[in-house]
Design a protein around this motif. Structure first.
Motif, mmCIF file in Angstrom:
data_model
loop_
_atom_site.group_PDB
_atom_site.id
_atom_site.type_symbol
_atom_site.label_atom_id
_atom_site.label_comp_id
_atom_site.label_asym_id
_atom_site.label_seq_id
_atom_site.Cartn_x
_atom_site.Cartn_y
_atom_site.Cartn_z
ATOM 1 N N PRO A 1 1.089 10.581 -8.311
ATOM 2 C CA PRO A 1 0.091 11.483 -7.706
ATOM 3 C C PRO A 1 -1.349 11.076 -8.006
ATOM 4 O O PRO A 1 -2.247 11.339 -7.201
ATOM 5 C CB PRO A 1 0.426 12.836 -8.347
ATOM 6 N N PHE A 2 -1.588 10.442 -9.181
ATOM 7 C CA PHE A 2 -2.945 10.020 -9.523
ATOM 8 C C PHE A 2 -3.375 8.811 -8.687
ATOM 9 O O PHE A 2 -4.548 8.678 -8.322
ATOM 10 C CB PHE A 2 -3.015 9.659 -11.015
ATOM 11 N N VAL A 3 -2.431 7.934 -8.372
ATOM 12 C CA VAL A 3 -2.740 6.714 -7.604
ATOM 13 C C VAL A 3 -2.898 7.019 -6.116
ATOM 14 O O VAL A 3 -3.657 6.350 -5.417
ATOM 15 C CB VAL A 3 -1.628 5.662 -7.829
ATOM 16 N N ARG A 4 -2.186 8.037 -5.634
ATOM 17 C CA ARG A 4 -2.124 8.304 -4.191
ATOM 18 C C ARG A 4 -3.503 8.446 -3.531
ATOM 19 O O ARG A 4 -3.759 7.792 -2.518
ATOM 20 C CB ARG A 4 -1.288 9.562 -3.944
ATOM 21 N N PRO A 5 -4.424 9.283 -4.063
ATOM 22 C CA PRO A 5 -5.728 9.413 -3.378
ATOM 23 C C PRO A 5 -6.545 8.126 -3.404
ATOM 24 O O PRO A 5 -7.325 7.864 -2.466
ATOM 25 C CB PRO A 5 -6.416 10.542 -4.152
ATOM 26 N N TRP B 1 0.845 -1.209 0.000
ATOM 27 C CA TRP B 1 0.000 0.000 0.000
ATOM 28 C C TRP B 1 0.877 1.255 0.000
ATOM 29 O O TRP B 1 0.603 2.217 -0.725
ATOM 30 C CB TRP B 1 -0.912 0.022 1.222
ATOM 31 N N GLU B 2 1.913 1.238 0.840
ATOM 32 C CA GLU B 2 2.753 2.431 0.962
ATOM 33 C C GLU B 2 3.524 2.703 -0.325
ATOM 34 O O GLU B 2 3.677 3.857 -0.739
ATOM 35 C CB GLU B 2 3.707 2.275 2.148
ATOM 36 N N MET B 3 4.010 1.628 -0.973
ATOM 37 C CA MET B 3 4.729 1.824 -2.240
ATOM 38 C C MET B 3 3.796 2.369 -3.315
ATOM 39 O O MET B 3 4.168 3.245 -4.096
ATOM 40 C CB MET B 3 5.348 0.495 -2.691
ATOM 41 N N LEU B 4 2.554 1.850 -3.348
ATOM 42 C CA LEU B 4 1.581 2.356 -4.321
ATOM 43 C C LEU B 4 1.228 3.807 -4.024
ATOM 44 O O LEU B 4 1.060 4.619 -4.937
ATOM 45 C CB LEU B 4 0.312 1.488 -4.278
ATOM 46 N N ARG B 5 1.127 4.137 -2.737
ATOM 47 C CA ARG B 5 0.782 5.513 -2.361
ATOM 48 C C ARG B 5 1.861 6.496 -2.799
ATOM 49 O O ARG B 5 1.603 7.662 -3.058
ATOM 50 C CB ARG B 5 0.561 5.586 -0.849
ATOM 51 N N ARG B 6 3.101 6.023 -2.873
ATOM 52 C CA ARG B 6 4.204 6.896 -3.265
ATOM 53 C C ARG B 6 4.517 6.818 -4.767
ATOM 54 O O ARG B 6 5.407 7.514 -5.247
ATOM 55 C CB ARG B 6 5.480 6.494 -2.493
#
Length: 220
Positions: free
Chosen positions: A48-52, A40-45
């Protein structure tokens, strides 16, 4: 009803039949939670489009009760043709729930690593993956050892939830004894003592790991 210590000792072997499943579920759920939390954390970083989107998923996981998630996976999914074994639902259900919390642990651990470390690695020509694995991760592990250890104990204490989906762990074994004998005090006392012992061992192991990593000073 008087408490009968003799009866408590007599039922101990039967309740211990669920100990193996409790330990297996605890370890596998913790590993699943740590892997998913890091993902989850790697995807969040990642973008910018994936983060929210990832943040919404993490918030949804953390904002719904673990019992509701377990009920949904075990009792609702079969209505849509998806029937999963109770042990799989138990392991993945607890892992999925705690992954939301562990993603925040990894976020704090990575943020605590000085930004210059990553920039220096990039200037030396290391790829993003090499920088993460060989530069960021070793320093992050030291930062997250203590909270991850605390969550390992939380996962252990959450395994009694799996009694509602028929996973034969410690509490469900105690319930079986209580249902057969109509005595609840002794089975609940025994299972409480067993969880206290398991949690104490887990806390001691976490403390030892923290000392090895230099997170806390060794006792004098």
């Amino acid at each position: 009803m008087n408490f009968d210590f003799g009866f408590a000792l007599k039922i101990l072997p039967r309740i211990l039949e669920g100990l193996g499943n409790t330990l297996v579920v605890s370890v596998l759920s913790f590993v699943c939670a740590a892997m998913l939390g890091f993902l989850w954390e790697m995807l969040r970083r990642s973008h910018p489009f994936v983060r929210p989107i990832v943040q919404f998923v993490i918030d949804a996981i953390r904002s719904t009760p673990v019992l509701a998630q377990l009920y949904f996976a075990f009792y609702v999914l079969p209505y849509y043709g998806i029937t999963l074994p109770s042990m799989f639902v138990g392991v993945f259900g607890l892992g999925f729930y705690y992954s939301g919390y562990m993603s925040e642990v990894f976020k704090a651990g990575i943020d605590a690593v000085p930004r210059g470390q990553g920039e220096a690695a990039e200037s030396l020509g290391l790829s993003w993956l090499d920088t993460l694995v060989f530069v960021i991760a070793p320093q992050m592990l030291r930062n997250v050892a203590a909270p991850l250890g605390a969550y390992s104990v939380s996962v252990l204490k959450a395994t009694p939830y799996l009694a509602v989906i028929a996973v034969p762990e410690l509490l469900s074994s105690a319930f079986d004894v209580a249902s057969d004998t109509y005595r609840y005090a002794e089975p609940m006392f025994v299972v409480g003592i067993l969880f206290l012992g398991l949690a104490s061992v887990a806390v001691a192991l976490v403390g030892r790991l923290e000392r090895r990593l230099g997170v806390v000073a060794p006792p004098h």
